[in-house]
Write a protein that holds these residues in place. Structure first.
Motif: not given
Length: 102
Positions: A35-44, A50-53
């Protein structure tokens, strides 16, 4: 050594993710996400949603504020509290209540 072992079998994580939709719905899933602001998502961008659902039935997720993708190393206390809270919730409430309130 442990890190080398974890990264030596690069296909397992993809195989497991592909099988996630076939996992018995009675098995509860809890995704703990960075949950770090500005951290890029793994997978774009948008990949986390998509991953969590990927299997929405009996599944939930949370974010650990201030942590990146190395949550156990970056926020061990917050992760432990989240896991404790979830396990207490999971094993101390009736199944019907959990399904309605997760």
């Amino acid at each position: 050594m442990q890190e080398a072992v974890a990264f030596s079998d690069v296909h397992t994580q993809y195989e497991v993710f592909q099988c996630m939709v076939t996992l018995d719905e009675r098995i509860s899933l809890r995704w703990v996400m960075p949950g770090r602001p500005g951290t890029p998502e793994i997978g774009g961008p948008g990949a986390s949603k998509f991953r969590v659902w990927v299997r929405p039935v009996n599944s939930s997720n949370c974010q650990i504020e201030g942590a990146g993708h190395l949550i156990p190393q970056e926020a061990p206390q917050e992760l432990a509290q989240e896991l404790s809270r979830y396990l207490l919730y999971l094993f101390s409430t009736p199944t019907s209540y959990r399904k309605a309130n997760l």
